[in-house]
Design an enzyme around this catalytic site. Sequence first.
Site, PDB file in Angstrom:
ATOM      1  N   GLN A   1      18.246 142.871 -46.449  1.00 54.89           N
ATOM      2  CA  GLN A   1      17.247 142.069 -45.733  1.00 54.89           C
ATOM      3  C   GLN A   1      17.242 142.373 -44.238  1.00 54.89           C
ATOM      4  O   GLN A   1      16.244 142.166 -43.568  1.00 54.89           O
ATOM      5  CB  GLN A   1      17.529 140.589 -45.969  1.00 54.89           C
ATOM      6  CG  GLN A   1      18.872 140.137 -45.431  1.00 54.89           C
ATOM      7  CD  GLN A   1      19.192 138.696 -45.791  1.00 54.89           C
ATOM      8  OE1 GLN A   1      18.469 138.066 -46.557  1.00 54.89           O
ATOM      9  NE2 GLN A   1      20.266 138.167 -45.252  1.00 54.89           N
TER      10      GLN A   1
ATOM     11  N   ARG B   1      34.904 146.114 -38.533  1.00 53.28           N
ATOM     12  CA  ARG B   1      33.918 146.067 -39.620  1.00 53.28           C
ATOM     13  C   ARG B   1      32.728 146.988 -39.339  1.00 53.28           C
ATOM     14  O   ARG B   1      32.212 147.649 -40.234  1.00 53.28           O
ATOM     15  CB  ARG B   1      33.432 144.628 -39.836  1.00 53.28           C
ATOM     16  CG  ARG B   1      32.450 144.484 -40.994  1.00 53.28           C
ATOM     17  CD  ARG B   1      31.988 143.038 -41.146  1.00 53.28           C
ATOM     18  NE  ARG B   1      31.105 142.908 -42.292  1.00 53.28           N
ATOM     19  CZ  ARG B   1      29.803 143.121 -42.261  1.00 53.28           C
ATOM     20  NH1 ARG B   1      29.211 143.467 -41.135  1.00 53.28           N
ATOM     21  NH2 ARG B   1      29.079 142.982 -43.361  1.00 53.28           N
TER      22      ARG B   1
ATOM     23  N   TYR C   1      45.528 142.291 -34.459  1.00 55.80           N
ATOM     24  CA  TYR C   1      45.939 143.678 -34.686  1.00 55.80           C
ATOM     25  C   TYR C   1      44.959 144.590 -33.946  1.00 55.80           C
ATOM     26  O   TYR C   1      43.814 144.209 -33.686  1.00 55.80           O
ATOM     27  CB  TYR C   1      45.971 144.021 -36.188  1.00 55.80           C
ATOM     28  CG  TYR C   1      44.753 143.608 -36.975  1.00 55.80           C
ATOM     29  CD1 TYR C   1      43.592 144.379 -36.978  1.00 55.80           C
ATOM     30  CD2 TYR C   1      44.744 142.427 -37.714  1.00 55.80           C
ATOM     31  CE1 TYR C   1      42.473 143.999 -37.700  1.00 55.80           C
ATOM     32  CE2 TYR C   1      43.625 142.038 -38.443  1.00 55.80           C
ATOM     33  CZ  TYR C   1      42.499 142.837 -38.434  1.00 55.80           C
ATOM     34  OH  TYR C   1      41.391 142.458 -39.149  1.00 55.80           O
TER      35      TYR C   1
ATOM     36  N   ASP D   1      31.610 139.074 -52.145  1.00 61.16           N
ATOM     37  CA  ASP D   1      31.493 137.655 -51.789  1.00 61.16           C
ATOM     38  C   ASP D   1      30.457 136.928 -52.640  1.00 61.16           C
ATOM     39  O   ASP D   1      30.554 135.716 -52.826  1.00 61.16           O
ATOM     40  CB  ASP D   1      31.100 137.516 -50.310  1.00 61.16           C
ATOM     41  CG  ASP D   1      32.284 137.720 -49.377  1.00 61.16           C
ATOM     42  OD1 ASP D   1      33.391 137.984 -49.874  1.00 61.16           O
ATOM     43  OD2 ASP D   1      32.094 137.622 -48.151  1.00 61.16           O
TER      44      ASP D   1
HETATM   45  C1  LIG Z   1      27.162 140.124 -40.358  1.00 59.60           C
HETATM   46  C2  LIG Z   1      28.523 139.954 -40.996  1.00 59.60           C
HETATM   47  C3  LIG Z   1      29.678 139.896 -40.171  1.00 59.60           C
HETATM   48  C4  LIG Z   1      30.930 139.737 -40.757  1.00 59.60           C
HETATM   49  N1  LIG Z   1      32.035 139.688 -39.943  1.00 59.60           N
HETATM   50  C5  LIG Z   1      33.267 139.564 -40.490  1.00 59.60           C
HETATM   51  C6  LIG Z   1      34.462 139.569 -39.678  1.00 59.60           C
HETATM   52  O1  LIG Z   1      34.416 139.690 -38.463  1.00 59.60           O
HETATM   53  N2  LIG Z   1      35.670 139.419 -40.292  1.00 59.60           N
HETATM   54  C7  LIG Z   1      35.773 139.287 -41.647  1.00 59.60           C
HETATM   55  O2  LIG Z   1      36.874 139.158 -42.175  1.00 59.60           O
HETATM   56  N3  LIG Z   1      34.658 139.287 -42.435  1.00 59.60           N
HETATM   57  C8  LIG Z   1      33.433 139.428 -41.895  1.00 59.60           C
HETATM   58  N4  LIG Z   1      32.315 139.434 -42.692  1.00 59.60           N
HETATM   59  C9  LIG Z   1      32.492 139.256 -44.148  1.00 59.60           C
HETATM   60  C10 LIG Z   1      33.000 140.474 -44.843  1.00 59.60           C
HETATM   61  O3  LIG Z   1      32.235 141.599 -44.486  1.00 59.60           O
HETATM   62  C11 LIG Z   1      32.888 140.197 -46.332  1.00 59.60           C
HETATM   63  O4  LIG Z   1      33.634 139.015 -46.634  1.00 59.60           O
HETATM   64  C12 LIG Z   1      33.469 141.285 -47.193  1.00 59.60           C
HETATM   65  O5  LIG Z   1      33.344 142.549 -46.600  1.00 59.60           O
HETATM   66  C13 LIG Z   1      32.757 141.310 -48.561  1.00 59.60           C
HETATM   67  O6  LIG Z   1      31.520 141.949 -48.364  1.00 59.60           O
HETATM   68  P1  LIG Z   1      30.233 141.854 -49.274  1.00 59.60           P
HETATM   69  O7  LIG Z   1      29.669 143.231 -49.301  1.00 59.60           O
HETATM   70  O8  LIG Z   1      30.505 141.177 -50.564  1.00 59.60           O
HETATM   71  O9  LIG Z   1      29.257 140.900 -48.457  1.00 59.60           O
HETATM   72  P2  LIG Z   1      28.719 140.995 -46.964  1.00 59.60           P
HETATM   73  O10 LIG Z   1      29.549 141.869 -46.119  1.00 59.60           O
HETATM   74  O11 LIG Z   1      28.508 139.583 -46.540  1.00 59.60           O
HETATM   75  O12 LIG Z   1      27.280 141.711 -47.116  1.00 59.60           O
HETATM   76  C14 LIG Z   1      26.178 141.088 -47.727  1.00 59.60           C
HETATM   77  C15 LIG Z   1      24.909 141.857 -47.324  1.00 59.60           C
HETATM   78  O13 LIG Z   1      23.832 141.405 -48.139  1.00 59.60           O
HETATM   79  C16 LIG Z   1      22.665 141.276 -47.332  1.00 59.60           C
HETATM   80  N5  LIG Z   1      21.785 140.332 -48.044  1.00 59.60           N
HETATM   81  C17 LIG Z   1      21.954 139.000 -48.199  1.00 59.60           C
HETATM   82  N6  LIG Z   1      20.983 138.497 -48.990  1.00 59.60           N
HETATM   83  C18 LIG Z   1      20.173 139.536 -49.343  1.00 59.60           C
HETATM   84  C19 LIG Z   1      19.013 139.662 -50.166  1.00 59.60           C
HETATM   85  N7  LIG Z   1      18.487 138.615 -50.832  1.00 59.60           N
HETATM   86  N8  LIG Z   1      18.431 140.866 -50.287  1.00 59.60           N
HETATM   87  C20 LIG Z   1      18.938 141.966 -49.640  1.00 59.60           C
HETATM   88  N9  LIG Z   1      20.051 141.891 -48.849  1.00 59.60           N
HETATM   89  C21 LIG Z   1      20.668 140.703 -48.728  1.00 59.60           C
HETATM   90  C22 LIG Z   1      23.198 140.849 -45.979  1.00 59.60           C
HETATM   91  O14 LIG Z   1      22.279 141.175 -44.946  1.00 59.60           O
HETATM   92  C23 LIG Z   1      24.501 141.642 -45.887  1.00 59.60           C
HETATM   93  O15 LIG Z   1      24.293 142.908 -45.270  1.00 59.60           O
HETATM   94  C24 LIG Z   1      31.041 139.594 -42.167  1.00 59.60           C
HETATM   95  C25 LIG Z   1      29.903 139.660 -42.987  1.00 59.60           C
HETATM   96  C26 LIG Z   1      28.639 139.836 -42.402  1.00 59.60           C
HETATM   97  C27 LIG Z   1      27.393 139.897 -43.287  1.00 59.60           C
END
Ligand SMILES: Cc1cc2nc3c(=O)[nH]c(=O)nc-3n(C[C@H](O)[C@H](O)[C@H](O)COP(=O)(O)OP(=O)(O)OC[C@H]3O[C@@H](n4cnc5c(N)ncnc54)[C@H](O)[C@@H]3O)c2cc1C
Length: 376
Positions: free
Chosen positions: A35, A108, A220, A299
């Site tokens: 998104q 990150r 860290y 997540d």
């Molecule tokens: C902007 C951001 C900053 C973060 N900063 C930290 C940090 O400093 N320290 C830490 O420990 N963790 C941080 N996290 C969380 C960490 O990245 C996640 O807990 C972990 O990496 C698991 O990642 P994930 O791919 O499951 O989800 P995420 O990393 O949360 O990625 C989810 C992605 O899905 C996209 N998205 C959401 N809904 C939709 C949809 N309907 N259609 C298309 N795309 C969609 C979002 O834009 C995002 O890019 C952050 C996450 C984000 C999104």
Amino acid sequence: MASSRTVIIAGAGIGGLTAALAIARHGFGVTVFDQAQRLEEIGAGIQLSPNASRILIALGLGEQLRRHVVAPEELRVMNARTARVLARAPLGAVAEKRYGAPYWVIHRGDLQAVLIDAVRVHPDIVLNLGARVEDFALNEDGVTVFARSAQHLLEDRGVALIGADGLWSSLRRRLGHRREPRFARRTAWRALAPADALMPELRAPAVNLWFGTRAHLVHYPVRGGSLVNVVAIVRDDWREPGWSAPGERAEILARYRAPMWSAVPRALLAAPEHWQKWALYDRPPLARWGKGAVTLLGDAAHPMLPYLAQGAAMAIEDAAVLAQRLADARDDAARRNGIVYQLGGPGAFLRTLALTAIGGERLLARYDWLYGWRPA
Ligand SMILES: Cc1cc2nc3c(=O)[nH]c(=O)nc-3n(C[C@H](O)[C@H](O)[C@H](O)COP(=O)(O)OP(=O)(O)OC[C@H]3O[C@@H](n4cnc5c(N)ncnc54)[C@H](O)[C@@H]3O)c2cc1C
């Protein structure tokens, strides 16, 4: 319109991008929607324990990641008030020997940039930014996905849809899991401090964990050691969703007051000018979360509180496992080739057209999943 061998991923976070690379390696086409208009450098430190670094290295990203990571030599646990070291666990060479892969910490943004670069040059992955996945419909041979960009409604077909859309996943809700994330009554504050402004013990290559009453602190080095990532976790009722609300340095210093917090951690907390905060949420684990050709990862499937530093690592593990499962379930490649090799008439004509269009490099890349395999 994607083919029946395309996997669609909603979300280009750490989990979605790793999944795209892992799945493409097994011979699938992948379309990723996010998104966000641009994948900006948001966030701060992330820990990549060996269970995660092993997967990223196997995806061919080791060299690129080594330019950004720090490999901490140890984990140190300290008492906040006395500054006494309560425990030390070796990481560095000891962890690498024990687990066969390094323990790394990284910004990150750097991790996401390495993954995006690899995704962008991959011939079988399409990245669509500024497109939010809103819905899907299951059909006989897979799934139709509906996404919305600023100007268009997009429709795409794939053999599977993976919701890698993070903590507030709308696909999870669409799959029938309607309970909202559970607020943990904690807030994590993060900041990056320039390493050269800190005393040596604060910039050493170590993961540091300070235990205090009703608060703790983790720090860290990241970015090759030039910055120190600081995360301060406090009890709080502030619960706004999102990752990057601004925070006031004075407020966090007031929460980490002397004498409960000794001089060294307080010096670290005083160093960064800019703080951001996010409220901590998780969800009770589900036994199953997928349905037919649609599933979740990272997540979206099982958000974790940050006390084990495994949020990113679990999303990366999910990506590898899911890619393997898709490969296992796929048509048998040898059987398919047996049919294609011996086509006659119009089939042979189409085969020649396809081979000419694809070119040698892309043809070889289709076998990466096979020729690139190494024992774990
Ligand atoms: C902007 C951001 C900053 C973060 N900063 C930290 C940090 O400093 N320290 C830490 O420990 N963790 C941080 N996290 C969380 C960490 O990245 C996640 O807990 C972990 O990496 C698991 O990642 P994930 O791919 O499951 O989800 P995420 O990393 O949360 O990625 C989810 C992605 O899905 C996209 N998205 C959401 N809904 C939709 C949809 N309907 N259609 C298309 N795309 C969609 C979002 O834009 C995002 O890019 C952050 C996450 C984000 C999104």
